[in-house]
Each structure stands twice: as C-alpha cells, then as structure tokens.
Motif scaffolding. Sequence first.
Motif, PDB file in Angstrom:
ATOM      1  N   GLY A 173       0.778  -1.227   0.000  1.00 53.75           N
ATOM      2  CA  GLY A 173       0.000   0.000   0.000  1.00 53.75           C
ATOM      3  C   GLY A 173       0.812   1.280   0.000  1.00 53.75           C
ATOM      4  O   GLY A 173       0.254   2.370  -0.155  1.00 53.75           O
ATOM      5  N   HIS A 221       0.542   1.631   8.449  1.00 59.23           N
ATOM      6  CA  HIS A 221      -0.688   2.193   7.890  1.00 59.23           C
ATOM      7  C   HIS A 221      -1.436   3.138   8.830  1.00 59.23           C
ATOM      8  O   HIS A 221      -2.116   4.044   8.376  1.00 59.23           O
ATOM      9  N   ALA A 243      -5.119   2.721   7.703  1.00 55.26           N
ATOM     10  CA  ALA A 243      -5.864   1.506   8.018  1.00 55.26           C
ATOM     11  C   ALA A 243      -7.165   1.844   8.728  1.00 55.26           C
ATOM     12  O   ALA A 243      -8.209   1.225   8.476  1.00 55.26           O
ATOM     13  N   HIS A 280      -9.860   2.612   6.395  1.00 55.64           N
ATOM     14  CA  HIS A 280     -10.419   1.389   5.805  1.00 55.64           C
ATOM     15  C   HIS A 280     -11.367   0.691   6.778  1.00 55.64           C
ATOM     16  O   HIS A 280     -12.500   0.339   6.425  1.00 55.64           O
ATOM     17  N   PHE A 281     -10.915   0.519   7.999  1.00 56.47           N
ATOM     18  CA  PHE A 281     -11.714  -0.232   8.966  1.00 56.47           C
ATOM     19  C   PHE A 281     -13.035   0.458   9.280  1.00 56.47           C
ATOM     20  O   PHE A 281     -14.045  -0.211   9.503  1.00 56.47           O
ATOM     21  N   ASP A 329     -14.594   2.533   7.268  1.00 54.80           N
ATOM     22  CA  ASP A 329     -15.271   2.878   6.020  1.00 54.80           C
ATOM     23  C   ASP A 329     -15.345   4.396   5.832  1.00 54.80           C
ATOM     24  O   ASP A 329     -16.372   4.959   5.453  1.00 54.80           O
ATOM     25  N   ARG A 360     -10.921   7.132   1.873  1.00 53.74           N
ATOM     26  CA  ARG A 360      -9.601   6.518   1.864  1.00 53.74           C
ATOM     27  C   ARG A 360      -8.519   7.535   1.522  1.00 53.74           C
ATOM     28  O   ARG A 360      -8.720   8.393   0.665  1.00 53.74           O
ATOM     29  N   ARG A 398      -5.325   8.908  -0.404  1.00 54.65           N
ATOM     30  CA  ARG A 398      -4.965   8.762  -1.814  1.00 54.65           C
ATOM     31  C   ARG A 398      -3.629   9.458  -2.038  1.00 54.65           C
ATOM     32  O   ARG A 398      -3.118  10.127  -1.156  1.00 54.65           O
TER      33      ARG A 398
END
Length: 394
Positions: free
Chosen positions: A154, A214, A218, A221-222, A224, A227, A229
């Motif tokens: 990533g 991360h 992270a 992500h977890f 939601d 994200r 970029r």
Amino acid sequence: MPEVRPLDGIKVLDLSRILAGPYCTQYLGEMGADVVKVEPPGHGDDTRLWGPPFVGEDGAAETVYFLAANRNKRGIVLDLKSERGREAVRRLVAGADVLVENFRPGTLEKWGLSYAELAELNPRLIHVSITGFGQTGPYRDRPGYDLVAQAMGGVMGLTGEPDGAPAKVGLPVADLNAGTWAIIAVLMALQARHTTGRGQYLDVSLLDAQLAWHVYAAGAHFYDAPRPRRMGSAHPSIVPYQAYPVSDGWLIVAIGSEKLWRVLCRVLGLDIAEDPKFATNAARAAHRDELNTRLGEVLGTRTVEDWMKTFDAVSIPAAPIKDIDDVYADPWAAERDQVVRLPHPTVGTYFGNGFPIKASETRPRPTSAPPTLGQHTAEVLAELGYSAAEIAEF
C-alpha cells in the motif's frame, strides 16, 4: 568504570544478506553484541556486487551498498550447501544467543538447520527469520524484495502526485522497516528469555512490517471513511501541511494547530484566519485548493532563507527540502554524532551514518568497519575448536 553497552555478552549469528537482515544485525552489533556474519564462498553477500558506486582500489573495491549495513561484524565464509559448512553453523548456534537469517521458507529445513533442530542444540536460541511474506499464507513462497513489498503493502499506492504514477519511496523503506522490526523482535525475545529461560522463533516479513505503517490509513479502511490517496507532499487530514514553491526552491510548512494557523496568517499578511472557509482545520481541508492558491501567492515572493528566518522567529514548523549532501553538510549531523568514521583494510576510511538513539548510561557505539570477504574466518573457526589443518580444509 568500563563502558557498558546494552547487548554486551550477546552473541549473534548473522546468516542474512542484502539489507533487512544486515541492517538489523549491524545495529545489534552497535548495541554491543558480538556479530558473526556468514557469507557464501565466491562473491559473498549479494550486495558486494551491487554497484556502482564503489570505493577503494581496483581489485579490492567495496560497494557502498554493502558497506552501508555491515559494520560491527566479524565476517566468515562458509558453504552451507556442504556438510562441513553446516556443521560449523551448528557449532556457532550452540554458543549463540540470536540467529538472524532471510532464506526463503523451507531452505534451512532442507539443510537440516530448521529452528526445531537448532533449538535442540540450544534451547535458549532466538531465531529471527526475515522473509518477503512470512512463513504462512498464500504468498509464502514468493521471493521478497523491497520494491515488491512497497507495491503490495500500500505504500506506493499512497506515494506520488495525485495525477501522476505511483512512486516508490526514495529509500528502501520496506527492507529498513522490516530490519527495524527484527531488532524489536530480538529485544522482545531477549527480555522474554529472562522469564522463560528459553528462546523462540520469530517470523518477520517485509509485507507485515509495511502494514504496521498504515496507522490512520488503516483506520479509514476499517471505519469505512474516505480513503487516503496519492497527494504528493500534502496530508489527508491536516491543512496546510505540505511543500510550497518559493522564489528559489521549495519549503514545507506544517501547521498542526489553530494557534499556529493564526500565527501563519499574521506573518504572511493574510486576513483570513477567521474566514469561515479557513478558520478550522476541517474547513481548510474542505477548501484546500483555494487556500493553497492564497498561500502560494505569498510564499512565492521570497526565498527559502528569508522565510526560514521569519518562521523560526515565531516557531512555525517549516523546513527547506534538502538533498543528502545538504543533510550531512549541516553542522547538526556532526553535533548529533550522525557521521561514523572507522579504519577499513581496503577502503582506508569507512564512513556511515550514526545510531539514532542517544543513551545516558548504556551508549551504543560503532566498533569496527564492515569486514572484507572472509576476513575473520580463521579466527572464528579457531574459537569453535577447529585445528589449523581443519581450517585449511575450509
């Protein structure tokens, strides 16, 4: 009173090559461990061929890459594909505290040097295995390189300009990060051994270590959330916090609080500190492009040096973007002992960067330059009980 280092008395057997493992063992040696690095016959560690650049006389030149991660070690040559070489490793293991290796999974088992077999010889052995993807999982048998881990972990997906191609970090951070976690693994296991009396097997992978970086990415992500970029030098959550062009180069400005934001507006002469579009960090993030245009118009009028004087006077976090030459020319590098010089048998003077932790009591320090290939073979084999005739057979 003699100087004490934190790992005095610890013996490390280094079967690793390239970067993550050697980086780990170099700094274990700096902390006082007696590190014996084993290299295969022929060209030795792969990085002995990874040049240019080279330093030293033709015929005895060393690569800068190898020198960078192999000080504080005694170097020997053993052929682990031979039973004689493997038997010497077993003797080394019998007296070792730590083994560091980065063979692909299954290689040591094939040679009769698995952790289970070595732990029978020495139940206190701490065995650190560094691989690309770990000892389990669907990628276990893939070859692991820094660039592969940056891509799969990533990091490259978040590095580069928004409208540009993904970019790797300018240094081999996947290798260096895994090497750092391997150091942590060794220290963790040494501490545990005080309680249990036993060593253990430690599985460190480049890809796992990348995920440990991360943090808030992270979390997005977890939970939601939007994200992260590719954003160049900009920060996904803090604004302004990035590089800006000035009249003679680039300058980073890092505004991490509302107090700093108000000070920045004052010194830039911008009457926008209380503007609803910019008054809070969340508002500035929502109007990032407009704000950067306003800031850029002012910052572009003066030089890096001029702005640094202004910002230093009011404690605004800012910095010029330096290249490596600039970093080591800065008096700070010498003041913080970040340049190491040691005598080397072929290069003359070895140069390296220093240990990053300053300790008041048990101070790590460099002891020896990286070894030439096989420099200490006879010395170490004699310590293992081999006769002069037996050493000659190696």
